[in-house]
Write an enzyme that holds these catalytic residues in place. Structure first.
Site, PDB file in Angstrom:
ATOM      1  N   GLN A  50       0.819  -1.212   0.000  1.00  0.00           N
ATOM      2  CA  GLN A  50       0.000   0.000   0.000  1.00  0.00           C
ATOM      3  C   GLN A  50       0.858   1.269   0.000  1.00  0.00           C
ATOM      4  O   GLN A  50       0.552   2.247   0.680  1.00  0.00           O
ATOM      5  CB  GLN A  50      -0.956  -0.010   1.203  1.00  0.00           C
ATOM      6  N   ASP A  63      -0.336   1.884 -14.413  1.00  0.00           N
ATOM      7  CA  ASP A  63       0.550   0.973 -13.685  1.00  0.00           C
ATOM      8  C   ASP A  63       0.825  -0.281 -14.497  1.00  0.00           C
ATOM      9  O   ASP A  63       1.954  -0.773 -14.564  1.00  0.00           O
ATOM     10  CB  ASP A  63      -0.075   0.558 -12.353  1.00  0.00           C
ATOM     11  N   SER A 101       0.239  -4.874  -6.118  1.00  0.00           N
ATOM     12  CA  SER A 101      -0.741  -5.896  -6.501  1.00  0.00           C
ATOM     13  C   SER A 101      -0.658  -6.216  -7.983  1.00  0.00           C
ATOM     14  O   SER A 101      -0.628  -7.384  -8.384  1.00  0.00           O
ATOM     15  CB  SER A 101      -2.157  -5.422  -6.153  1.00  0.00           C
ATOM     16  N   SER A 102      -0.618  -5.175  -8.824  1.00  0.00           N
ATOM     17  CA  SER A 102      -0.584  -5.437 -10.264  1.00  0.00           C
ATOM     18  C   SER A 102       0.740  -6.050 -10.698  1.00  0.00           C
ATOM     19  O   SER A 102       0.812  -6.727 -11.725  1.00  0.00           O
ATOM     20  CB  SER A 102      -0.879  -4.164 -11.058  1.00  0.00           C
TER      21      SER A 102
END
Length: 363
Positions: free
Chosen positions: A122, A173, A128-129
């Protein structure tokens, strides 16, 4: 194509953390962006053939055993319910459906997927990606279909997988992580409607000046940043539309500044990008969304004359020292006193093969 022996022994693919240099968050609003990937932070996914299809939990990020109920609650409060298993499952589903819909045949073999990552959670670095991107690369090579799925469309698949999980994000991203290195992106509505994707131009990473990454030990939740702003944009709010157009223009101006190696101009544009997001346009994203810790990181950098802005939605900051190494030393000292981590960025190179780069030039 992955060698047969590599597939038999198991594949390992990685994707790097991403820094949004200019233009974010206009990628969600038919804007433009300049982004690059960081060599020091990455996610790695491993795929090996197996009798059954297995998504293997990570021993830390997908923890399900705790010493006690208070430990479980403490963990959820600090890190939430999120792990990588759901990301791997989502990209498997999206990849399979894309292949079926486009008549791409897949061999009837199973595999085990596992992952690891050192990307701070975070922190606005697109951790995450990165996991999803690395997993997609494994699937492309395991099934030997890399040549059948255009490079430009792969970011869409990654975003679709994250949308499956309710993650609010844009293509920036995913483009940066699919391409690697430094990329200029144009997400204009005309191009998106015509091509199904934006126009993406890989750039020489040597165009970048020395840059620094600042991040906090207690990051923000980057998933909630776009919520109300996007709805206002969809509703035709003239203020939001005007702000996003200016943010997008910063990426175009930054592209020119990089080609000319005009780092004074680049520093000004970086500051303006942040100011548009949080100061001049606080009506657009209030402090509660941006987060006091995130704002403080920028303020600490600016206190020693360093240009700075968020790398993404918050949690980390990218900084440029216009006055060189002496100013960088002041930045290190100021961040240390404020309790922030700071390090010089090592930009990751492009991850595309020569064949894939050639295919971009003829599309």
């Amino acid at each position: 194509m992955a060698a047969a022996t590599e597939v038999e022994m198991g594949l390992e693919r990685c994707a790097y953390a991403r820094v949004g240099l200019l233009g974010n968050p206009s990628d969600v609003y038919n804007g433009k962006a300049l982004s690059f990937t960081i060599a020091d932070f990455s996610a790695t996914v491993r795929l090996r053939p197996s009798p059954e299809l297995l998504i293997q939990p990570h021993p830390h990020h997908d923890l399900v055993a705790f010493p006690s109920l208070p430990h479980l609650v403490s963990r959820l409060q600090s890190e939430g319910y999120y792990g990588g298993v759901r990301l791997l499952m989502a990209i498997c589903k999206v990849f399979y459906n894309h292949c079926i819909q486009n008549n791409i045949s897949l061999k009837a073999e199973n595999f085990t997927l596992s992952y690891d990552t050192n990307i701070p959670r975070q922190a606005g670095l697109s951790g995450s990606s990165a996991i999803v991107c690395a997993a997609l690369n494994c699937l492309l090579d395991f099934y030997d279909v890399r040549h059948l799925i255009k490079v430009e469309l792969r970011p869409n698949l990654i975003l679709d997988a994250e949308k499956e999980l309710g993650i609010v994000a844009g293509l920036q991203d995913r483009v940066a992580q699919v391409y690697g290195g430094l990329v200029y992106m144009d997400f204009s509505k005309e191009q998106m409607d015509k091509l199904g994707h934006g126009i993406y131009r890989p750039l020489d990473v040597n165009l970048l000046p020395p840059l620094y990454l600042i991040y906090a030990e207690n990051p923000s939740d980057s998933g909630k940043v776009h919520s109300t702003v996007r709805q206002r944009w969809l509703n035709g709010d003239e203020f939001i539309i005007s702000c996003m157009k200016e943010v997008a223009q910063l990426a175009l101006d930054g592209h020119r500044a990089l080609l000319q190696k005009d780092y004074t101009q680049l520093a000004r544009l970086m500051n303006r990008n942040f100011d548009l997001r949080s100061c001049d346009c606080r009506e657009m994203f209030g402090d509660d969304v941006l987060g006091s810790v995130n704002i403080k990181m920028v303020e600490v950098a600016r206190s020693v004359g360093v240009s700075s802005k968020f790398t993404g939605s918050g949690g980390a900051v990218v900084a440029l020292c216009p006055d060189g190494e002496a100013q960088a030393e002041l930045l290190h000292k100021a961040c240390q006193e404020a309790g922030f981590v700071v390090q010089q960025i090592k930009v990751a190179p492009s991850v595309l093969s020569d064949e894939e780069l050639t295919s971009l030039s003829i599309c």
